[in-house]
Write an enzyme that holds these catalytic residues in place. Structure first.
Site, PDB file in Angstrom:
ATOM      1  N   SER A 182       0.492  -0.910  -0.031  1.00 42.24           N
ATOM      2  CA  SER A 182       0.350  -0.169  -0.173  1.00 42.24           C
ATOM      3  C   SER A 182       1.104   1.358  -0.117  1.00 42.24           C
ATOM      4  O   SER A 182       0.416   2.725  -0.537  1.00 42.24           O
ATOM      5  CB  SER A 182      -0.982   0.072   1.163  1.00 42.24           C
ATOM      6  N   HIS A 210      -5.292  -3.705  -1.599  1.00 41.70           N
ATOM      7  CA  HIS A 210      -5.375  -2.576  -3.234  1.00 41.70           C
ATOM      8  C   HIS A 210      -5.099  -3.813  -4.488  1.00 41.70           C
ATOM      9  O   HIS A 210      -5.045  -3.000  -5.432  1.00 41.70           O
ATOM     10  CB  HIS A 210      -3.346  -1.274  -2.711  1.00 41.70           C
ATOM     11  N   LYS A 241     -11.507  -0.199   0.204  1.00 36.89           N
ATOM     12  CA  LYS A 241     -10.929   0.076  -1.095  1.00 36.89           C
ATOM     13  C   LYS A 241     -11.653   0.043  -2.399  1.00 36.89           C
ATOM     14  O   LYS A 241     -12.472   1.439  -1.639  1.00 36.89           O
ATOM     15  CB  LYS A 241      -9.524  -0.255  -0.719  1.00 36.89           C
TER      16      LYS A 241
HETATM   17  C1  LIG Z   1      -6.221  -1.318   3.745  1.00 37.12           C
HETATM   18  C2  LIG Z   1      -5.733  -2.404   4.405  1.00 37.12           C
HETATM   19  C3  LIG Z   1      -6.429  -3.213   5.152  1.00 37.12           C
HETATM   20  C4  LIG Z   1      -8.039  -2.656   6.147  1.00 37.12           C
HETATM   21  O1  LIG Z   1      -8.348  -2.123   5.549  1.00 37.12           O
HETATM   22  P1  LIG Z   1      -9.840  -2.595   5.851  1.00 37.12           P
HETATM   23  O2  LIG Z   1     -11.426  -2.873   5.300  1.00 37.12           O
HETATM   24  O3  LIG Z   1     -10.253  -0.865   6.337  1.00 37.12           O
HETATM   25  O4  LIG Z   1     -10.355  -2.437   7.278  1.00 37.12           O
HETATM   26  C5  LIG Z   1      -6.379  -4.510   5.071  1.00 37.12           C
HETATM   27  N1  LIG Z   1      -5.038  -5.514   4.556  1.00 37.12           N
HETATM   28  C6  LIG Z   1      -4.074  -4.220   3.578  1.00 37.12           C
HETATM   29  C7  LIG Z   1      -3.640  -5.269   3.122  1.00 37.12           C
HETATM   30  C8  LIG Z   1      -5.305  -2.984   3.449  1.00 37.12           C
HETATM   31  O5  LIG Z   1      -4.156  -2.278   2.595  1.00 37.12           O
END
Ligand SMILES: *Cc1c(COP(=O)(O)O)cnc(C)c1O
Length: 393
Positions: A182, A210, A241
């Protein structure tokens, strides 16, 4: 010690963060998430959200959520094992499984929770997790919660991964990696990881937070991108996301999902996803299943912006995806860059330690299908102006 004195560390530590340029100034949006957002009455071009496809305020998705509220109300009323499972949860899970090309999927309250659900269910004391050094905090916390031994391998380095496996660590072995990282926007070498895992009988898990809605056919994710269907044991996903909503999922074989349903503590002790989240996510998957138009636009936009920013003389690091780090280095300089962009009506957050290592601070530009070419040109002009003012280009 007075009752006040025992809390003095809080002020001291907050001041330390400010001195180091690591204090987070959390902005408030006065309206919906989108290509442009309103902050303190000002219209700002938004480069901060993970709303890759503009789904967070997509009319068809908003309508689906409203319709579901009329039909089901808002809350699930209980944890899923008692009375909180509704037929829309099952519809979402079937659609997700079909979209990802797996036998089954299970929805939970967030991507973070998906990791806290899956990892401690699969491994425990006496087992070994082998984890990429740049894995997301929720993987790290889920791993710690499992009480398995955690071995870290160098970022995206399959030789480093293999050297851990060669030592034959004890118990069940679980390799975990982010799909798309990310902060840098680079992609895990999943085919090689799967290959090594087979050689040493290790389970494989990829967190595609992502990658969903971004990689693969119509945003089917990293497994589809590499055509590795059936080769990765556990997929973790988020609805927050590209899908634009909130929630998380675990996907894999029917048996694996049944096992998680029986064993996961966040599934057993925390209530189901809300009605609007569930219905909106289902609609988002339907839109992607029907057309790849938005995913194509996302990549066009990302390529356009990245090319422009490199031509200005900036370094975008290792990025292979719409996550575009504009490398600055020093955390204070990165905050200053972000503040100056803010004055120019661009909302682009500086990212520093602990999200990235010391000395690798950056502006992270998150490109979306919701941006127009004019938006991206406006941004390039402002990045150029501020970059010159700060003697960075
Ligand atoms: C953003 C992210 C999460 C968390 O996701 P949420 O639904 O916002 O809790 C988990 N793992 C990765 C790799 C992320 O980038």
């Amino acid at each position: 010690m007075s009752s006040q004195e025992k809390l003095n560390f809080i002020q001291t530590e907050l001041e330390e963060l400010k001195e180091k340029g690591l204090y987070k100034d959390i902005k408030t949006l006065e309206g919906p998430q989108g290509a442009w957002v309103q902050i303190k009455g000002k219209k700002m071009l938004n480069f901060c959200s993970n709303n890759y496809l503009g789904f967070a305020n997509h009319s068809q998705i908003v309508e689906a959520a409203k319709k579901a509220i009329d039909e089901y109300g808002v809350g699930p009323g209980a944890v899923r094992t008692i009375a909180g499972t509704m037929d829309i949860h099952h519809q979402l899970e079937r659609k997700l499984a079909e979209f990802k090309g797996v036998e089954a999927a299970l929805s939970v309250q967030s991507g973070f929770k998906a990791n806290l659900s899956a990892i401690p269910a699969l491994v425990g004391k006496g087992d070994t997790i082998i984890s990429d050094e740049l894995n997301h905090a929720s993987i790290i916390d889920g791993s710690r919660l499992s009480r398995a031994d955690i071995k870290v391998y160098s970022h995206n380095d399959v030789d480093s991964l293999e050297s851990v496996l060669k030592e034959n660590p004890p118990g069940k072995k679980l390799i975990i990696t982010d799909g798309v990282f990310s902060m840098d926007g680079d992609i895990a070498p999943l085919p090689e990881i799967v290959e090594v895992a087979k050689k040493y009988d290790a389970m494989t898990m990829v967190d595609d937070a992502h990658g969903e809605g971004v990689l693969g056919r119509s945003g089917r994710g990293i497994v589809d991108h590499f055509n590795l269907h059936g080769e990765v044991d556990i997929e973790i996903g988020t609805f927050s996301k590209a899908l634009g909503v909130m929630g998380g999922c675990i996907a894999g074989s029917a048996q694996l999902i049944e096992y998680i349903r029986q064993k996961s503590r966040p599934f057993t002790f925390s209530s189901a996803l809300t009605v609007p989240d569930t219905a909106a996510t289902l609609e988002a998957i339907k839109i992607l299943s029907d057309s790849d138009e938005l995913v194509t636009k996302l990549w066009d936009n990302a390529d356009y912006f990245k090319k422009g920013i490199k031509e200005l003389g900036f370094d975008t690091g290792e990025s292979e995806t719409p996550i575009t780090p504009v490398m600055i280095g020093d955390a204070k300089a990165a905050s200053e860059f972000s503040e100056k962009l803010f004055e120019e009506n661009i909302f682009a957050q500086a990212i520093g330690f602990p999200l990235v290592p010391h000395g690798k601070a950056r502006i992270r530009a998150m490109i979306s299908a919701a941006h127009s070419k004019e938006d991206l040109d406006f941004a390039l002009e402002k990045f150029s102006k501020v970059g010159k003012e700060l003697n960075l280009i």
